[in-house]
Design a protein around this motif. Structure first.
Motif, PDB file in Angstrom:
ATOM      1  N   ALA A  86       0.730  -1.312  -0.084  1.00  0.00           N
ATOM      2  CA  ALA A  86      -0.042   0.093   0.104  1.00  0.00           C
ATOM      3  C   ALA A  86       0.880   1.159  -0.182  1.00  0.00           C
ATOM      4  N   ILE A  87       1.881   1.461   0.777  1.00  0.00           N
ATOM      5  CA  ILE A  87       2.801   2.366   0.698  1.00  0.00           C
ATOM      6  C   ILE A  87       3.406   2.629  -0.329  1.00  0.00           C
ATOM      7  N   ALA A  88       3.905   1.469  -1.067  1.00  0.00           N
ATOM      8  CA  ALA A  88       4.500   1.265  -2.484  1.00  0.00           C
ATOM      9  C   ALA A  88       3.613   1.982  -3.617  1.00  0.00           C
ATOM     10  N   ALA A  89       2.280   1.637  -3.402  1.00  0.00           N
ATOM     11  CA  ALA A  89       1.432   2.219  -4.518  1.00  0.00           C
ATOM     12  C   ALA A  89       1.395   3.649  -4.242  1.00  0.00           C
ATOM     13  N   PHE A  90       1.260   3.952  -2.987  1.00  0.00           N
ATOM     14  CA  PHE A  90       1.185   5.639  -2.646  1.00  0.00           C
ATOM     15  C   PHE A  90       2.224   6.297  -3.024  1.00  0.00           C
ATOM     16  N   ILE A  91       3.631   5.831  -2.942  1.00  0.00           N
ATOM     17  CA  ILE A  91       4.727   6.351  -3.555  1.00  0.00           C
ATOM     18  C   ILE A  91       5.127   6.334  -4.966  1.00  0.00           C
ATOM     19  N   THR A  92       4.737   5.238  -5.437  1.00  0.00           N
ATOM     20  CA  THR A  92       4.961   5.300  -7.032  1.00  0.00           C
ATOM     21  C   THR A  92       4.652   6.244  -7.976  1.00  0.00           C
ATOM     22  N   PRO A  93       3.578   7.126  -7.822  1.00  0.00           N
ATOM     23  CA  PRO A  93       3.411   8.099  -8.922  1.00  0.00           C
ATOM     24  C   PRO A  93       4.459   9.425  -8.619  1.00  0.00           C
ATOM     25  N   PHE A  94       4.709   9.266  -7.222  1.00  0.00           N
ATOM     26  CA  PHE A  94       5.713  10.341  -6.919  1.00  0.00           C
ATOM     27  C   PHE A  94       7.251  10.212  -7.615  1.00  0.00           C
ATOM     28  N   LEU A  95       7.511   8.924  -8.160  1.00  0.00           N
ATOM     29  CA  LEU A  95       8.843   8.388  -8.518  1.00  0.00           C
ATOM     30  C   LEU A  95       8.879   8.799 -10.138  1.00  0.00           C
ATOM     31  N   ARG A  96       7.816   9.117 -10.666  1.00  0.00           N
ATOM     32  CA  ARG A  96       7.776   9.241 -12.220  1.00  0.00           C
ATOM     33  C   ARG A  96       8.993   9.976 -12.828  1.00  0.00           C
ATOM     34  N   GLY A  97       9.379  11.100 -12.264  1.00  0.00           N
ATOM     35  CA  GLY A  97      10.374  11.917 -12.914  1.00  0.00           C
ATOM     36  C   GLY A  97      11.980  11.420 -12.466  1.00  0.00           C
ATOM     37  N   LEU A  98      12.094  10.341 -11.990  1.00  0.00           N
ATOM     38  CA  LEU A  98      13.067   9.664 -11.527  1.00  0.00           C
ATOM     39  C   LEU A  98      13.361   8.284 -12.394  1.00  0.00           C
ATOM     40  N   PHE A  99      12.320   8.043 -13.170  1.00  0.00           N
ATOM     41  CA  PHE A  99      12.444   6.818 -14.121  1.00  0.00           C
ATOM     42  C   PHE A  99      13.124   7.099 -15.368  1.00  0.00           C
ATOM     43  N   PRO A 100      13.627   6.380 -16.103  1.00  0.00           N
ATOM     44  CA  PRO A 100      14.152   6.697 -17.340  1.00  0.00           C
ATOM     45  C   PRO A 100      13.211   7.707 -18.415  1.00  0.00           C
ATOM     46  N   SER A 101      11.934   7.027 -18.221  1.00  0.00           N
ATOM     47  CA  SER A 101      10.944   8.069 -19.054  1.00  0.00           C
ATOM     48  C   SER A 101       9.649   8.117 -18.195  1.00  0.00           C
TER      49      SER A 101
END
Length: 307
Positions: A86-101
């Protein structure tokens, strides 16, 4: 190399302006930053002037984790693993700018409960409130629901992509979840479709995060199961409406405190960057980049690995 890919931001800066709903961290020329309000020439992006803003230096890592823990402490997770997901699901959208795209694919988070009123859609809605300012839900994709055919889901997904939505949550699924359109888009960075009522095809960068909910009894195809992380909730109270919560208006609290929450998430990400961007210790073959990055961020902060 995850660091080199993250630094290669030119691959993910669009030729036209990208619209952000909130500030999110981005690694730019090897440094952690985020888009400024209004038009940001670095990222060719637009962030509304009233958007929630990251405030640096407000919290320690432990204080930031306490803010997240307070959000999830009253949900009836079946196990600590479910809470971690559940915490991972909450954090994941915040990481979009860290992914290669920005269209790097992430797992489908499935909120599953043993009975009604356990809080599965309310838990999923925490992400919608934080990242979009509202908890929007889409129709069921399961075969037991009317309007859940491949064609109807295709139209709905195309509409969401046209609107620039970043989140797709399918609520109250029942029976067999066997929808080839849904399964296809969960792993496709780019989506081709025809505009409704026209003969023109259009190509979309798929930047949506996907989740769905259902009570125990829903059945997943092997493909969907292998692309998912399950969040189990188990309610034992006989009368669900008799429960008493310390924070009975959690969604309202999240909406009123979006800046506090994204500032706390930023501390958790910065902690990972300061520690050298370690990769997560567990693989996830379907989503290796997410496993490296989300797993690394969470483990660096002292959480369990979500893979």
């Amino acid at each position: 190399n995850l660091t080199l890919k993250s630094q290669n931001l030119q691959d993910k800066i669009p030729k036209i302006a990208r619209i952000f709903d909130i500030q999110i961290p981005i690694i730019y020329k090897g440094k952690l930053t985020f888009p400024k309000k209004g038009y940001d020439t670095k990222f060719r992006s637009w962030l509304p002037y009233n958007a929630p803003q990251i405030k640096e230096g407000l919290y320690t890592l432990e204080e930031s984790k306490a803010i997240l823990n307070n959000i999830f402490e009253e949900f009836c997770f079946s196990s600590e693993k479910d809470r971690t997901h559940a915490i991972a699901a909450f954090i994941t959208p915040f990481l979009r700018g860290l992914f290669p795209s920005f269209s790097t694919r992430t797992p489908v988070f499935i909120y599953m409960a043993n009975r009604e009123r356990a809080g599965k859609d309310y838990c999923a809605g925490c992400s919608g409130i934080l990242y979009e300012g509202s908890d929007t839900q889409e129709p069921a994709i399961s075969n037991d629901e009317k309007g859940s055919s491949n064609e109807e889901i295709r139209k709905k997904i195309a509409a969401c992509l046209l609107q620039g939505k970043k989140r797709f949550h399918s609520a109250n699924n029942k029976g067999l979840l066997n929808n080839s359109i849904f399964e296809g888009i969960t792993t496709s960075p780019v989506w081709n479709d025809r505009i409704l009522g026209k003969t023109k095809n259009i190509k979309f960068n798929n930047e949506m995060d996907f989740s769905l909910s259902g009570n125990i009894g829903i059945r997943l195809t092997p493909d969907l199961a292998n692309r998912s992380r399950i969040i189990n909730l188990h309610l034992v109270d006989e009368d669900a409406n008799a429960r008493v919560f310390k924070n009975p208006r959690l969604h309202e609290w999240i909406l009123d405190n979006r800046e506090i929450i994204i500032s706390a998430l930023y501390v958790i990400v910065k902690n990972w960057v300061d520690k050298g961007m370690p990769k997560g210790s567990k693989p996830f073959t379907s989503f290796p980049i997410w496993a490296d990055l989300c797993g690394g961020v969470m483990e660096a902060a002292g959480y369990d690995n979500p893979s």
